[in-house]
Design a protein around this motif. Structure first.
Motif, PDB file in Angstrom:
ATOM      1  N   ALA A 264       0.805  -1.221   0.000  1.00  0.00           N
ATOM      2  CA  ALA A 264       0.000   0.000   0.000  1.00  0.00           C
ATOM      3  C   ALA A 264       0.837   1.268   0.000  1.00  0.00           C
ATOM      4  O   ALA A 264       0.316   2.368  -0.246  1.00  0.00           O
ATOM      5  CB  ALA A 264      -0.916  -0.001   1.222  1.00  0.00           C
TER       6      ALA A 264
ATOM      7  N   ASP B 239       2.161   2.293   2.741  1.00  0.00           N
ATOM      8  CA  ASP B 239       1.835   2.870   4.042  1.00  0.00           C
ATOM      9  C   ASP B 239       2.803   2.417   5.131  1.00  0.00           C
ATOM     10  O   ASP B 239       2.520   2.589   6.329  1.00  0.00           O
ATOM     11  CB  ASP B 239       0.409   2.463   4.464  1.00  0.00           C
TER      12      ASP B 239
ATOM     13  N   LEU C  24      -2.825   1.060   7.773  1.00  0.00           N
ATOM     14  CA  LEU C  24      -3.324   0.982   6.398  1.00  0.00           C
ATOM     15  C   LEU C  24      -4.366   2.068   6.168  1.00  0.00           C
ATOM     16  O   LEU C  24      -5.354   2.163   6.899  1.00  0.00           O
ATOM     17  CB  LEU C  24      -3.937  -0.402   6.147  1.00  0.00           C
TER      18      LEU C  24
ATOM     19  N   GLY D 143      -4.132   3.850   0.445  1.00  0.00           N
ATOM     20  CA  GLY D 143      -3.129   2.809   0.270  1.00  0.00           C
ATOM     21  C   GLY D 143      -3.759   1.458  -0.014  1.00  0.00           C
ATOM     22  O   GLY D 143      -3.274   0.696  -0.866  1.00  0.00           O
ATOM     23  N   ALA D 144      -4.842   1.162   0.680  1.00  0.00           N
ATOM     24  CA  ALA D 144      -5.523  -0.125   0.488  1.00  0.00           C
ATOM     25  C   ALA D 144      -5.992  -0.298  -0.950  1.00  0.00           C
ATOM     26  O   ALA D 144      -6.064  -1.421  -1.457  1.00  0.00           O
ATOM     27  CB  ALA D 144      -6.707  -0.239   1.445  1.00  0.00           C
TER      28      ALA D 144
ATOM     29  N   LYS E 192      -4.464   0.168  -3.500  1.00  0.00           N
ATOM     30  CA  LYS E 192      -3.380  -0.372  -4.303  1.00  0.00           C
ATOM     31  C   LYS E 192      -3.163  -1.867  -4.047  1.00  0.00           C
ATOM     32  O   LYS E 192      -2.303  -2.485  -4.677  1.00  0.00           O
ATOM     33  CB  LYS E 192      -2.078   0.382  -3.993  1.00  0.00           C
ATOM     34  N   THR E 193      -3.926  -2.424  -3.124  1.00  0.00           N
ATOM     35  CA  THR E 193      -3.771  -3.831  -2.734  1.00  0.00           C
ATOM     36  C   THR E 193      -5.009  -4.629  -3.128  1.00  0.00           C
ATOM     37  O   THR E 193      -6.048  -4.056  -3.484  1.00  0.00           O
ATOM     38  CB  THR E 193      -3.574  -3.946  -1.212  1.00  0.00           C
TER      39      THR E 193
ATOM     40  N   GLY F 206      -8.489  -3.592  -1.310  1.00  0.00           N
ATOM     41  CA  GLY F 206      -9.072  -2.262  -1.410  1.00  0.00           C
ATOM     42  C   GLY F 206     -10.581  -2.242  -1.341  1.00  0.00           C
ATOM     43  O   GLY F 206     -11.181  -1.359  -0.721  1.00  0.00           O
TER      44      GLY F 206
END
Length: 466
Positions: A282, A284, A290, A294-295, A297-298, A301
């Motif tokens: 993320a 972060d 988190l 940022g989440a 990007k994972t 999310g």
């Protein structure tokens, strides 16, 4: 006298339902099989379409009772049971559940109208996690209701289980974040016959009734377990532990054996990343928690809000660890349970198991559909693979469960792809596929040589045109 009354109700149910009805989730006995039917192999918006009608949002599967189709929906902040004419799709009635509060649910993955109705041919029973069980006659007149507190599930995903009927009883497995229980109600009156509390946390599976050794057992999947209850008392008679940490699928019956498959992230075949690894993905890692940005990007999310219990816009290390506890202690595997009342396992298989779609037993074979998509076919008696993790050209992710008829297995994907796979082969041969403009998350129904598909926007009827 009570047993005589129950027997009379059971006989009434048997006589009222038509042999070709599809009266509950996955049809007769929850098998997903209608082998005496010949639905079309080729179909789509412009091929073998009998009719198409717009339907409100919802994830419940359609059931077919006589000349009526019933499903549930969520629209305008209200929950409905809706009835359509089987001949032309015309809406006949809709009943407002009058829910005082809508349960928390994932806005894209879940739905407060996810539970499929069930009917004995005279009465239709609907369950909503938001408010409980409601019974209607087939003209939409309310017969009774059991009010229940609004459901709260782990990660606030929402409800998934559906009610079933057996021997004049309405049976509901309600596994939540707390106060989990199995309920048995009298179908005619709605009065509670028994209630058995459960220690298990959130599950989404629909139970099944299994006759073993002349006794009827309600089999309920749960977090890390599979439990059998005496049908008429609710007494636990056996339990199989070391099952998946999340229960989404429904057991199926094969001759005198019960088959079940469960899978969840966090098992040996799918290790969840550590919190530090997620922070790095993320960007972060310097922040130490988190963030929503940022989440995104994972892979998590879309589930940020579900993993943020205090809704403060950040997921801390402690919150992540607590969330991961819900995936701990499980073992991903498919099992065959021997009859005899002891919950004894005949065979186990642990590779490439489905997460949401229930398995299907068809012509002595046990089919498993995993996101990817990958299909595995086992000998239902021995558990030995006929083929394993074979790639299928049929979408990517699946919530709908497979159904089968006339030598074919029908699978429907969240991306709108519906495919027909030849059964009984040494590989999953896709003989036909079509992609709808909208996703399909509801399990199809098969009645009178007609295939009924509920997409995210429409209800379709397909049949070979003569």
């Amino acid at each position: 006298m009570t047993r005589l009354i129950a027997l009379g109700l059971a006989l009434t149910c048997t006589l009222t339902l038509n042999a070709s009805d599809w009266p509950q989730f996955r049809g007769p006995a929850g098998t997903g099989v209608a082998d005496d039917q010949k639905p079309p192999v080729k179909f789509g918006p412009k091929e073998n379409l009998v009719w198409k009608v717009a339907v409100p949002p919802g994830a419940s599967s359609p059931i077919v009772v006589g000349d009526k189709i019933l499903l549930t929906a969520f629209e305008g902040g209200k929950l409905f049971t809706i009835c359509y004419a089987r001949g032309d799709g015309k809406e006949l009635w809709r009943a407002d559940a009058r829910a005082a509060k809508i349960e928390p649910f994932h806005p894209t993955e879940g739905s407060p109208a996810a539970s499929t109705p069930v009917s004995d041919g005279k009465t239709v029973v609907t369950y909503f996690g938001s408010c409980g069980l409601i019974a209607y006659d087939l003209d939409g007149k309310e017969q009774w209701r059991l009010d229940l507190p609004s459901a709260v599930t782990n990660y606030e995903f929402g409800t998934g289980t559906s009610p079933i009927l057996a021997d004049g009883l309405v049976l509901l497995a309600r596994d939540l974040s707390k106060d989990s229980a199995v309920y048995a109600l009298d179908l005619a009156t709605g009065s509670q016959k028994w209630k058995t509390d459960r220690k298990q946390k959130t599950a989404y599976s629909t139970p099944v009734v299994w006759t073993e050794g002349g006794k009827k057992v309600l089999v309920v999947p749960g977090a890390t377990s599979l439990t059998g209850y005496e049908l008429h008392s609710g007494k636990e008679v056996w339990a199989v532990n070391k099952m998946s940490a999340v229960a989404c699928t429904t057991p199926v019956l094969y001759k005198d054996t019960l088959l079940y498959s469960g899978w969840a992230p966090g098992g040996e075949d799918y290790k969840m990343p550590s919190f530090d690894e997620v922070l790095k993905m993320a960007g972060d890692d310097k922040v130490g928690h988190l963030t929503r940005e940022g989440a995104a990007k994972t892979p998590f999310g879309n589930f940020f809000d579900n993993n943020d219990p205090n809704k403060d816009g950040k997921i801390t290390r402690e919150e992540w660890a607590e969330n991961m506890k819900g995936l701990a202690g499980g073992e991903n595997r498919a099992v065959a349970i021997k009859p005899g009342g002891k919950g004894e396992v005949a065979w186990t298989y642990s590779k490439n198991l489905p997460y949401v779609p229930s398995p299907i037993v068809y012509r002595d074979r046990f089919y498993l559909l995993k996101d990817g998509p990958l299909m595995t076919c086992l000998d239902a008696k021995t558990g030995k693979p006929i083929y394993a993790a074979e790639r299928v050209k049929a979408g990517t992710r699946f919530y709908a469960s497979p159904v089968a008829a006339n030598g074919h297995i029908y699978i429907a994907s969240l991306d709108g792809t519906v495919a027909v796979v030849a059964a009984g082969e040494d590989a999953p041969d896709v003989v036909y596929s079509v992609k709808f403009a909208e996703g399909v998350r509801a399990t199809p129904a098969i009645v009178d040589n007609t295939l009924y598909i509920r997409s995210d926007k429409f209800l379709y009827a397909f049949a070979d045109k003569k």
